[in-house]
Scaffold this motif. Sequence first.
Motif, short mmCIF file in Angstrom:
data_model
loop_
_atom_site.label_atom_id
_atom_site.label_comp_id
_atom_site.label_asym_id
_atom_site.label_seq_id
_atom_site.Cartn_x
_atom_site.Cartn_y
_atom_site.Cartn_z
N UNK A 14 -72.83 43.95 65.95
CA UNK A 14 -74.00 43.50 66.71
C UNK A 14 -73.61 43.20 68.15
N UNK A 15 -72.47 42.57 68.34
CA UNK A 15 -72.04 42.22 69.70
C UNK A 15 -71.87 43.47 70.56
N UNK B 102 -80.12 38.30 63.90
CA UNK B 102 -79.17 39.25 63.29
C UNK B 102 -77.89 38.54 62.87
N UNK B 103 -77.41 37.63 63.68
CA UNK B 103 -76.20 36.89 63.35
C UNK B 103 -76.42 36.05 62.09
N UNK B 104 -77.56 35.39 62.00
CA UNK B 104 -77.86 34.57 60.81
C UNK B 104 -77.91 35.45 59.56
N UNK C 156 -73.72 46.63 55.58
CA UNK C 156 -74.35 45.43 56.15
C UNK C 156 -74.21 45.43 57.67
N UNK C 157 -72.99 45.33 58.16
CA UNK C 157 -72.76 45.16 59.61
C UNK C 157 -73.20 46.35 60.44
N UNK C 158 -72.71 47.53 60.09
CA UNK C 158 -73.05 48.72 60.86
C UNK C 158 -74.53 49.04 60.74
N UNK C 159 -75.08 48.90 59.54
CA UNK C 159 -76.50 49.21 59.34
C UNK C 159 -77.39 48.29 60.18
N UNK C 160 -77.10 47.00 60.16
CA UNK C 160 -77.91 46.06 60.95
C UNK C 160 -77.70 46.31 62.44
N UNK C 161 -76.47 46.52 62.85
CA UNK C 161 -76.20 46.79 64.26
C UNK C 161 -76.89 48.05 64.75
N UNK C 162 -76.86 49.10 63.94
CA UNK C 162 -77.49 50.36 64.31
C UNK C 162 -79.01 50.21 64.37
N UNK D 281 -74.11 47.51 74.74
CA UNK D 281 -74.63 48.85 74.99
C UNK D 281 -76.11 48.80 75.35
N UNK D 282 -76.86 47.89 74.74
CA UNK D 282 -78.29 47.76 75.06
C UNK D 282 -78.48 47.35 76.52
#
Length: 173
Positions: free
Chosen positions: A138-139, A82-84, A51-57, A144-145
């Motif tokens: 995500x943060x 993304x946070x929601x 969930x977390x890494x996949x969405x962040x990536x 990095x973005x």
Amino acid sequence: VLRLMGPRLVTMFFIQLIFIVRDNLASRLEAGAVTALTYGWMIFQVPETLIGTAIGTALLPTLSEQMAREEHEAFRDSIERAVRVLVALTLPVAVILTFGLRPLLALAFGFDPAGTDLLLWVTRAYLAGLVGQSLVEVAVRSFYARQNALTPLIAAGLTLLAYILLGSQLYRI
């Protein structure tokens, strides 16, 4: 790339040091503590990665493009969405796993009841942080973005310092 890679490497070094400190402190506790922490972390990593890494990536290219185009409102909206989504996915997963994990652990690992209970409680403790750890994914990518690798580095350094200070005082409790 090199300007961003240096701080990222140091960040990863700090994260790995946390595991070394964790295992060092756990090795001073009862038998099975290091194993329980390691297995608990690996079990926790399944939903966190899915969930977390996949969405962040998946989010990073969008965030990077929005920053490059100076679309700050779209950047903020993407992060908020993304946070929601992360909260909506990780919170129920953490609750379901917290209450339904015992039979799976007993079956998968074959520990005695005390070992299974230790692993269950360790995994539950990790799962209590599933939402937060997924949000960190995500943060970090939002920094990095923006081509800011220094903020995640400082955060990782402070986390390591807090872990050492608190861990060295609380592991005996």
